[in-house]
Design a protein around this motif. Structure first.
Motif, short mmCIF file in Angstrom:
data_model
loop_
_atom_site.label_atom_id
_atom_site.label_comp_id
_atom_site.label_asym_id
_atom_site.label_seq_id
_atom_site.Cartn_x
_atom_site.Cartn_y
_atom_site.Cartn_z
N GLN A 196 26.19 25.71 26.80
CA GLN A 196 26.05 27.15 26.82
C GLN A 196 27.45 27.78 26.82
OE1 GLN A 196 22.58 27.02 26.10
NE2 GLN A 196 22.73 29.01 27.11
N PHE A 197 27.53 28.95 26.16
CA PHE A 197 28.80 29.67 26.07
C PHE A 197 28.64 31.01 26.79
CE2 PHE A 197 28.77 26.81 22.48
CZ PHE A 197 30.06 26.32 22.43
N TYR A 198 29.65 31.32 27.66
CA TYR A 198 29.62 32.58 28.40
C TYR A 198 30.93 33.32 28.12
CZ TYR A 198 25.74 30.50 30.98
OH TYR A 198 24.55 29.91 31.31
N ASP A 199 30.81 34.61 27.81
CA ASP A 199 31.97 35.48 27.64
C ASP A 199 32.23 36.16 28.97
OD1 ASP A 199 34.04 36.92 26.48
OD2 ASP A 199 32.72 38.56 25.88
N VAL A 200 33.34 35.80 29.65
CA VAL A 200 33.62 36.26 31.01
C VAL A 200 34.80 37.20 30.98
CG1 VAL A 200 34.14 35.56 33.37
CG2 VAL A 200 32.78 34.05 31.88
N VAL A 201 34.67 38.35 31.71
CA VAL A 201 35.74 39.34 31.80
C VAL A 201 35.98 39.66 33.27
CG1 VAL A 201 36.49 41.66 31.19
CG2 VAL A 201 35.16 40.33 29.56
N PHE A 202 37.24 39.58 33.70
CA PHE A 202 37.68 40.05 35.01
C PHE A 202 38.42 41.38 34.78
CE2 PHE A 202 36.70 35.81 36.10
CZ PHE A 202 36.59 35.72 37.48
N TYR A 203 37.89 42.47 35.37
CA TYR A 203 38.45 43.80 35.10
C TYR A 203 38.87 44.45 36.41
CZ TYR A 203 39.21 48.15 32.59
OH TYR A 203 39.78 49.23 32.02
N PRO A 204 40.13 44.91 36.53
CA PRO A 204 40.59 45.50 37.79
C PRO A 204 40.08 46.92 37.96
CG PRO A 204 42.35 45.56 36.17
CD PRO A 204 41.22 44.83 35.53
N VAL A 205 39.75 47.30 39.20
CA VAL A 205 39.35 48.66 39.56
C VAL A 205 40.42 49.20 40.50
CG1 VAL A 205 37.57 50.10 40.59
CG2 VAL A 205 36.92 48.02 39.32
N ARG A 206 41.03 50.33 40.15
CA ARG A 206 42.14 50.88 40.91
C ARG A 206 41.69 52.07 41.73
NH1 ARG A 206 46.90 48.82 38.66
NH2 ARG A 206 46.62 47.83 36.62
N ASP A 207 42.44 52.33 42.82
CA ASP A 207 42.17 53.51 43.62
C ASP A 207 43.01 54.67 43.08
OD1 ASP A 207 44.74 52.99 44.38
OD2 ASP A 207 44.24 52.39 46.44
N ALA A 208 43.02 55.78 43.83
CA ALA A 208 43.74 56.97 43.37
C ALA A 208 45.23 56.74 43.27
CB ALA A 208 43.44 58.13 44.31
N TYR A 209 45.77 55.75 43.98
CA TYR A 209 47.20 55.49 43.95
C TYR A 209 47.57 54.37 42.97
CZ TYR A 209 46.82 58.17 48.25
OH TYR A 209 46.55 59.13 49.16
N GLY A 210 46.60 53.85 42.22
CA GLY A 210 46.86 52.84 41.22
C GLY A 210 46.82 51.42 41.72
N ALA A 211 46.47 51.23 42.98
CA ALA A 211 46.41 49.87 43.53
C ALA A 211 45.07 49.23 43.21
CB ALA A 211 46.64 49.90 45.04
N VAL A 212 45.06 47.94 42.91
CA VAL A 212 43.82 47.21 42.61
C VAL A 212 43.08 46.97 43.91
CG1 VAL A 212 42.84 45.11 41.66
CG2 VAL A 212 44.85 46.13 40.58
N THR A 213 41.90 47.57 44.06
CA THR A 213 41.09 47.41 45.27
C THR A 213 39.78 46.68 44.99
OG1 THR A 213 40.06 49.58 44.88
CG2 THR A 213 42.04 49.53 46.25
#
Length: 748
Positions: A376-393
């Motif tokens: 089986q093949f899976y297309d996996v994406v890790f996507y960062p979510v930032r707060d108002a100050y640009g930090a990855v939370t």
């Protein structure tokens, strides 16, 4: 002597007294009277000047008085000021119109009044020359004594301060109007009964109307309604006499509006006007609605996709998952929230996911990779979510099963490769067609050109060579040699093999449908061989046609009959040399002309009948037409015609014409002979009857005479004449037999 006008009254009295004492006493009395009157006039004039100056000062104006010759008599009360100099035309004090044009001397107010004009409050400008510009209003009137203009009065008033105030007011009004018109929100002014006085630009654009269409109408009428809105800020403001604010949806505009109505009260405290402000709050309302449904929407968005979605914190703990993720992990959403993500995978896979997770957390950039496990093949994406100050939370993880897509892509790549090969084959066929259809090319040129382009249609053109063999001659690419990887197709011409098209790979290639060759490559070489066979047939047919045309041309050139081709549009296109013998024309003389122009009028009906048949596509045989020869004589031609048909339309005619002039002449001679025979037969019959009757009378008369030598002699002669008559009868019979014979054999 000096002029009397230059002599004083006292001197004048002494002169008169020396001359005539009595006259001097009378003159003295008159002079004393005049001097008294002059003193009164001087006093009155001084009083009038004082009154004039007081009047000018009282009305805030100054003036200039001119005499009839345009000279300044009085300029007051300050005749030397800048305004007086300008109005009197002094050069160093020019006068201008408000638009900047200088006032010419003859157009000064005083001069215009002396010409009989009345000027009322005309505005002029005295330009700035290191001093402040002066704005004045000028009035001028002529002084009329009797019916004659004896002078003029010019008055002026300095309105510089008024002009400045007016300009400041205009600037303020312009600024206020600009602010009003360019407000982003809608502002309108209306009467208490909701009659619109005006809107700003935003209001007209919202309604899609012009100011003329809006002014004087009720606000609700602009929306197509017949009554005020149920919830109306203006109605509430008129009642409460204070600012009212309402929010409502206007379906005619498709918008949510916040309406703010502010009353303007008059001196009696009543509402005179309503200033209405409208704010488009559609986006805000929609945002509020969306915010109310955001949680449900977010949940639906998470659960709707068929891919797994997991939201992690920076420590790798699960914050939320969708239903697909819960099904894939075989646990409920509540069990997954708070758990550590790496614990869900086998050790080897867990290491890959942990490395990607830390990469996204440290760099803040999304990472995409493909996870392949158990087919089986899976297309996996890790996507960062930032707060108002640009930090990855947060880190969002999506995994989509792309097994079918991967297989489809593999199939697509294979199909694309096949299509590319087909394109190469089509390009090769196109190149072959272009070579074959090249004007003036020989068969040898075609074989060489086709052999040169043939390798480009195969899967590995860099290792492909080709050869064409026709009638024992070879045409090949450079470096051609036979190899074990060989493909060929015969060249067939009229069901007979005359050659071969061969293609070889110079080195081994992967196995395909037919050895190293594709199935479509065999079809390609077959099509090329078939095209070459048809091309050879075409060249042979062209050669045969040229031979046939040469033979036909030779036959027509030597034919005893006249042969020509005529088209409806261009006339005669070809006519054989026999026309010289038959009609006396050189063939070139008749090219482009119409045959009908040579037809004798008596033959035109038969000619038109033939044309009608040709137009129907029917052939015409045995058409006898009389033509004019070049020398003016005529000739009979028997025409056999066949129509020239192209695309189901008759465009011309082929004609073979045989000269039958001699035959027609013989026929005419036979008719003449037959007619002569007919006349002879008729004359034989008449002559026999005419002679036989008188002979019978003569013979009867001899019977009445006595027998004697004379009687015998007469009888002998009668018998002799009867013999002649019998000969005539036999000639008549023979003539009839000849006539019947001619008729029987159609010779007459």
């Amino acid at each position: 002597m000096k002029s009397l006008s230059d002599v004083s009254p006292a001197v004048l009295l002494r002169v008169l007294q020396d001359t005539d004492p009595a006259l001097a006493s009378q003159v003295r009395a008159c002079i004393e009277t005049l001097i008294a009157r002059n003193r009164d006039l001087d006093a009155r004039n001084a009083r009038i000047e004082l009154e004039r100056d007081a009047l000018f000062a009282a009305i805030g104006r100054q003036g200039i008085v001119y005499d009839a010759d345009g000279r300044v008599v009085v300029a007051g009360p300050t005749g030397e000021n800048r305004i007086a100099r300008s109005l009197s035309g002094t050069r160093d004090a020019p006068l201008h119109h408000p638009d900047g044009r200088p006032v010419q001397p003859e157009d000064l107010p005083g001069h215009r009044a002396l010409r009989g004009e009345e000027l009322e409050s005309c505005r002029f400008v005295i330009p700035d020359r290191g001093e402040e510009e002066i704005y004045i209003t000028v009035s001028a009137s002529p002084i009329i004594t009797g019916k004659t203009i004896s002078g003029a009065v010019v008055t002026w008033q300095d309105v510089t301060g008024e002009e400045k105030a007016r300009r400041h007011l205009e600037e303020a009004n312009t600024l206020l109007e600009g602010l009003f018109e360019n407000l982003g929100d809608i502002v309108g002014v209306q009467l208490p009964d909701r009659t619109i006085l005006r809107y700003n630009r935003a209001g007209y654009e919202m309604l899609g109307m012009t100011p003329e269409e809006v002014k004087g109408r009720r606000c609700y009428a602009l929306l197509g309604r017949t009554a005020p809105c149920t919830v109306c800020a203006t109605g509430s403001a008129v009642a409460s006499k204070k600012r009212e604010v309402v929010e409502k949806f206007v379906p005619e505009l498709g918008r949510y509006l916040e309406c703010r109505s502010s009353p303007i009260l008059d001196e009696k405290g009543e509402v005179a006007f309503i200033v209405e402000q409208l704010y488009d709050i559609t986006d805000r309302k929609r945002t509020e609605y969306e915010l109310r449904e955001s949680e449900a929407t977010a949940r639906a968005l998470l659960d709707a996709p068929e891919e797994m979605i997991v939201l992690l914190d920076v420590e790798g703990r699960v914050i939320d998952v969708n239903e697909m993720a819960a099904r894939l992990f075989g646990r409920s959403r509540e069990d997954l929230i708070g758990a550590s993500m790496p614990g869900f995978f086998p050790p080897d896979v867990e290491e890959v996911y942990a490395a990607r997770f830390h990469e996204v957390a440290e760099t803040g950039r999304p990472v995409r990779f493909q996870d392949c496990r158990e087919g089986q093949f899976y297309d996996v994406v890790f996507y960062p979510v930032r707060d108002a100050y640009g930090a990855v939370t947060r880190i969002a993880v999506t995994a989509r099963d792309v097994t079918e897509m991967q297989r489809a892509e593999d199939a697509l790549r294979k199909r694309t490769h096949e299509l590319n090969e087909r394109v190469k084959e089509l390009s090769t066929l196109y190149a072959v067609s272009r070579i074959v259809e090249q004007p003036g090319i020989s068969l040898e040129g075609i074989f060489r050109g086709v052999a040169r382009v043939l390798p480009s249609g195969w899967e590995y053109p860099e290792d492909t060579v080709a050869r064409i063999t026709v009638y024992g001659c070879e045409y090949g690419t450079e470096g051609f040699r036979e190899t074990p990887w060989w493909q060929a197709s015969p060249i067939v011409v009229h069901a007979e093999t005359v050659g071969m098209v061969e293609v070889c790979y110079l080195r081994e290639r992967p196995e395909e449908a037919e050895g190293p060759f594709l199935a479509d490559e065999q079809a390609l070489i077959d099509r090329v061989a078939g095209r070459l066979g048809r091309t050879i047939e075409l060249f042979q047919a062209r050669e045969n046609l040229e031979k046939s045309e040469s033979q036909f041309r030779e036959i027509t050139q030597r034919s005893f009959d006249m042969i020509y081709t005529c088209y409806h549009e261009g006339g005669i296109a070809y006519i054989s040399p026999a026309v010289m013998r038959i009609l006396g024309y050189v063939p070139d003389e008749l090219i482009g002309s119409k045959c009908q122009d040579l037809v004798v009028p008596s033959s035109l009906p038969a000619w038109e009948e033939g044309r009608t048949k040709i137009a129907r596509g029917e052939p015409v045989e045995g058409l006898e037409i009389e033509f004019y020869r070049k020398d003016g004589s005529t000739a009979y031609l028997e025409l056999n015609e066949s129509p020239i048909v192209r695309e189901h339309s008759v465009i011309g005619v082929h004609v073979v014409g045989r000269d039958i002039t001699e035959r027609k002449q013989n026929e005419q001679l036979r008719r003449q002979l037959f007619e002569q025979i007919e006349r002879n037969i008729e004359q034989f019959a008449i002559l026999g009857d005419h002679i036989r009757q008188p002979l019978q009378v003569i013979l009867g008369m001899t019977e009445l005479l006595e027998e004697g030598t004379a009687t015998e002699r007469i009888q002998e002669q009668v018998e002799r004449i009867n013999g002649y008559i019998r000969e005539l009868d036999r000639g008549w019979i023979e003539s009839r037999q000849i006539r019947e014979f001619l008729r029987r054999h159609e010779l007459a």
